[in-house]
Write an enzyme that holds these catalytic residues in place. Structure first.
Site, PDB file in Angstrom:
ATOM      1  CB  CYS A 132      -0.939  -0.001   1.190  1.00 21.23           C
ATOM      2  SG  CYS A 132      -1.934  -1.484   1.281  1.00 21.23           S
ATOM      3  CG  HIS A 160      -3.185   3.254   2.474  1.00 22.05           C
ATOM      4  ND1 HIS A 160      -3.765   2.842   1.297  1.00 22.05           N
ATOM      5  CD2 HIS A 160      -3.135   2.154   3.274  1.00 22.05           C
ATOM      6  CE1 HIS A 160      -4.031   1.548   1.377  1.00 22.05           C
ATOM      7  NE2 HIS A 160      -3.667   1.111   2.569  1.00 22.05           N
ATOM      8  CG  ASN A 220      -6.605  -1.045   1.380  1.00 17.24           C
ATOM      9  OD1 ASN A 220      -5.913  -0.636   0.445  1.00 17.24           O
ATOM     10  ND2 ASN A 220      -6.081  -1.504   2.501  1.00 17.24           N
TER      11      ASN A 220
HETATM   12  O1  UT7 Z   1      -3.564  -1.472   3.776  1.00 19.32           O
HETATM   13  C1  UT7 Z   1      -3.228  -2.300   4.834  1.00 19.32           C
HETATM   14  C2  UT7 Z   1      -4.148  -3.469   4.775  1.00 19.32           C
HETATM   15  N1  UT7 Z   1      -4.927  -3.843   5.880  1.00 19.32           N
HETATM   16  C3  UT7 Z   1      -5.462  -3.101   6.867  1.00 19.32           C
HETATM   17  O2  UT7 Z   1      -5.265  -1.946   7.052  1.00 19.32           O
HETATM   18  C4  UT7 Z   1      -6.373  -3.854   7.800  1.00 19.32           C
HETATM   19  C5  UT7 Z   1      -6.331  -3.409   9.232  1.00 19.32           C
HETATM   20  N2  UT7 Z   1      -7.315  -4.113  10.011  1.00 19.32           N
HETATM   21  C6  UT7 Z   1      -8.628  -3.844   9.949  1.00 19.32           C
HETATM   22  O3  UT7 Z   1      -9.046  -2.957   9.244  1.00 19.32           O
HETATM   23  C7  UT7 Z   1      -9.543  -4.595  10.871  1.00 19.32           C
HETATM   24  O4  UT7 Z   1      -8.778  -5.422  11.725  1.00 19.32           O
HETATM   25  C8  UT7 Z   1     -10.599  -5.467  10.112  1.00 19.32           C
HETATM   26  C9  UT7 Z   1     -11.611  -4.573   9.421  1.00 19.32           C
HETATM   27  C10 UT7 Z   1      -9.919  -6.387   9.118  1.00 19.32           C
HETATM   28  C11 UT7 Z   1     -11.360  -6.308  11.151  1.00 19.32           C
HETATM   29  O5  UT7 Z   1     -11.994  -5.466  12.103  1.00 19.32           O
HETATM   30  P1  UT7 Z   1     -11.775  -5.722  13.655  1.00 19.32           P
HETATM   31  O6  UT7 Z   1     -12.589  -4.726  14.358  1.00 19.32           O
HETATM   32  O7  UT7 Z   1     -10.299  -5.703  13.936  1.00 19.32           O
HETATM   33  O8  UT7 Z   1     -12.386  -7.152  13.849  1.00 19.32           O
HETATM   34  P2  UT7 Z   1     -11.712  -8.432  14.507  1.00 19.32           P
HETATM   35  O9  UT7 Z   1     -10.779  -9.089  13.551  1.00 19.32           O
HETATM   36  O10 UT7 Z   1     -11.193  -8.048  15.873  1.00 19.32           O
HETATM   37  O11 UT7 Z   1     -12.973  -9.357  14.686  1.00 19.32           O
HETATM   38  C12 UT7 Z   1     -14.065  -9.012  15.558  1.00 19.32           C
HETATM   39  C13 UT7 Z   1     -15.164 -10.048  15.353  1.00 19.32           C
HETATM   40  C14 UT7 Z   1     -14.653 -11.469  15.420  1.00 19.32           C
HETATM   41  O12 UT7 Z   1     -15.661 -12.244  16.024  1.00 19.32           O
HETATM   42  P3  UT7 Z   1     -15.554 -12.642  17.576  1.00 19.32           P
HETATM   43  O13 UT7 Z   1     -14.261 -13.406  17.693  1.00 19.32           O
HETATM   44  O14 UT7 Z   1     -15.548 -11.364  18.323  1.00 19.32           O
HETATM   45  O15 UT7 Z   1     -16.783 -13.467  17.778  1.00 19.32           O
HETATM   46  C15 UT7 Z   1     -14.524 -11.872  13.967  1.00 19.32           C
HETATM   47  O16 UT7 Z   1     -14.667 -13.256  13.766  1.00 19.32           O
HETATM   48  O17 UT7 Z   1     -15.747  -9.884  14.065  1.00 19.32           O
HETATM   49  C16 UT7 Z   1     -15.694 -11.132  13.342  1.00 19.32           C
HETATM   50  N3  UT7 Z   1     -15.470 -10.811  11.934  1.00 19.32           N
HETATM   51  C17 UT7 Z   1     -16.469 -10.540  11.086  1.00 19.32           C
HETATM   52  N4  UT7 Z   1     -17.806 -10.486  11.255  1.00 19.32           N
HETATM   53  C18 UT7 Z   1     -18.548 -10.157  10.203  1.00 19.32           C
HETATM   54  C19 UT7 Z   1     -14.294 -10.720  11.268  1.00 19.32           C
HETATM   55  N5  UT7 Z   1     -14.508 -10.396   9.981  1.00 19.32           N
HETATM   56  C20 UT7 Z   1     -15.859 -10.267   9.854  1.00 19.32           C
HETATM   57  C21 UT7 Z   1     -16.692  -9.935   8.768  1.00 19.32           C
HETATM   58  N6  UT7 Z   1     -18.015  -9.885   8.982  1.00 19.32           N
HETATM   59  N7  UT7 Z   1     -16.200  -9.659   7.539  1.00 19.32           N
END
Ligand code: UT7
Length: 336
Positions: free
Chosen positions: A122, A263, A293
């Site tokens: 990125c 970004h 993104n």
């Molecule tokens: O350019 C660089 C590239 N990447 C990034 O910048 C990504 C940086 N990270 C993020 O943006 C975030 O971590 C995400 C958007 C990917 C995820 O959001 P989060 O608030 O960090 O969620 P999490 O991974 O902590 O998951 C929270 C919950 C989990 O369930 P439990 O364990 O609390 O029951 C996940 O299983 O949300 C669940 N979950 C989802 N639910 C619905 C994870 N992905 C999804 C989804 N839809 N797509």
């Protein structure tokens, strides 16, 4: 022996910008039909409503990069043959040989300009911008075309909801050229990487590429793997450090910056920097709701949209910032 000439003192200007976004759309509701997710969850956690994706029969990295650069040249009123160099930043090159840059140079008529691809995920567009500025400023090149482009939909496993919701396809381009005023162009830049963190965001091609803890079962080789939480922690810190470091190095207060060109990875990451650093919200461009993104495409796309919409106050410097796989992070303070 020929004695090298004294250092050239000159600046750099952006003569034109361009971008390419495919028409194809992938909405949150479309994704909710593929995996267990919802429009509400995606909007709340990322700020994304939809993203644009290529038609793989007619579009891809080559087409997006070429068209974005063609538009930047058109806007500048320049012929491709006047370029000394083309740099394409991408992690989704269609072939590693020849480079995307060499192919678009050939198609646009830029021969024999130097042409090569770089990979900084990125951060790619910003790495290219910083490199091109340095080459033009030093006198090694007079005019350079840069492109940041990623065809993310070609490396996404649409069964993996942790990744698939974030990414879209796009390209952004700029043409940089020399100007007599050395105060113009990049007045501060950083480019960093910490390769120890690579397993948080990577594209395994073979079994042996898999990071510790990742197993062949359930992983699609050739697709992006991301530990969202790890990347999020890294990103929140580096994003803020990069902005505050750039402000300090360029001796600017947040209000003395005319526009923040960031970004687009997650709206929450941008909002937390705005809040923590007291950035003027109206100067921080956001388009993640529409494009998601787009990796190396993101910063160049923002730059082009802002210029085209007249949103850049050129009486003040702009601050550009990005982070990504590698892990990499980069910034640039640009004096117009
Ligand atoms: O350019 C660089 C590239 N990447 C990034 O910048 C990504 C940086 N990270 C993020 O943006 C975030 O971590 C995400 C958007 C990917 C995820 O959001 P989060 O608030 O960090 O969620 P999490 O991974 O902590 O998951 C929270 C919950 C989990 O369930 P439990 O364990 O609390 O029951 C996940 O299983 O949300 C669940 N979950 C989802 N639910 C619905 C994870 N992905 C999804 C989804 N839809 N797509």
């Amino acid at each position: 022996m020929k004695i090298p000439p004294p250092p050239v003192h000159r600046g750099v200007r952006i003569a034109g910008t361009g971008s390419y976004v495919p028409e194809g759309l992938l909405t949150n509701d479309d994704l909710a039909r593929m995996v267990d997710t919802s429009d509400e969850w995606i909007q709340q956690r990322t700020g994304i409503r939809r993203r644009h994706i290529c038609d793989p029969t007619t579009e891809g990295t080559l087409v997006m990069s070429r068209e974005a650069l063609r538009r930047a040249l058109d806007q500048a009123g320049l012929e491709a043959s006047s370029l000394d160099m083309i740099i394409v930043a991408t992690v989704t090159m269609e072939m590693t040989c020849p480079s995307t840059a060499a192919r678009i140079a050939g198609e646009l008529g830029a021969t024999p300009a130097a042409a090569f691809d770089i990979t900084a995920a990125c951060c790619g567009f910003l790495y290219a911008l910083n490199l091109a500025d340095t080459l033009v400023r030093s006198g090694r090149a007079d005019r350079v075309g840069i492109v940041g482009c990623d065809w993310m939909s070609s490396i996404i496993d649409y069964d993996d909801r942790s990744c698939s919701i974030l990414f879209g396809d796009a390209a952004g381009a700029a043409v940089l050229e020399a100007t007599d005023d050395p105060s113009k162009g990049c007045i501060h830049q950083t480019m960093h990487a910490d390769g120890r963190g690579w397993p948080a965001l990577y594209i395994p091609r073979r079994d042996r590429d898999l990071a510790d803890g990742d197993t062949v079962e359930g992983i699609r080789l050739g697709c992006l793997r991301m530990n969202g939480r790890e990347v999020y922690k890294f990103a929140v810190n580096q994003f803020q450090n990069s902005i505050s470091g750039a402000l300090e190095a360029a001796e600017l207060t947040p209000d003395e910056v005319g526009s923040y060109i960031c970004h687009q990875s997650n709206l929450r990451i941008i909002e937390s920097a705005v809040e923590k650093l007291g950035l003027p919200r109206e100067k921080v461009y956001v388009n993640i709701d529409e494009y998601g993104n787009s990796s190396a495409g993101s910063v160049g796309l923002c730059l082009d949209q802002m210029r085209t919409k007249g949103l850049i106050d050129e009486s003040k410097p702009s601050l550009l910032v990005a982070f990504g796989g590698g892990m990499t992070w980069s910034s640039c303070v640009w004096n117009w």
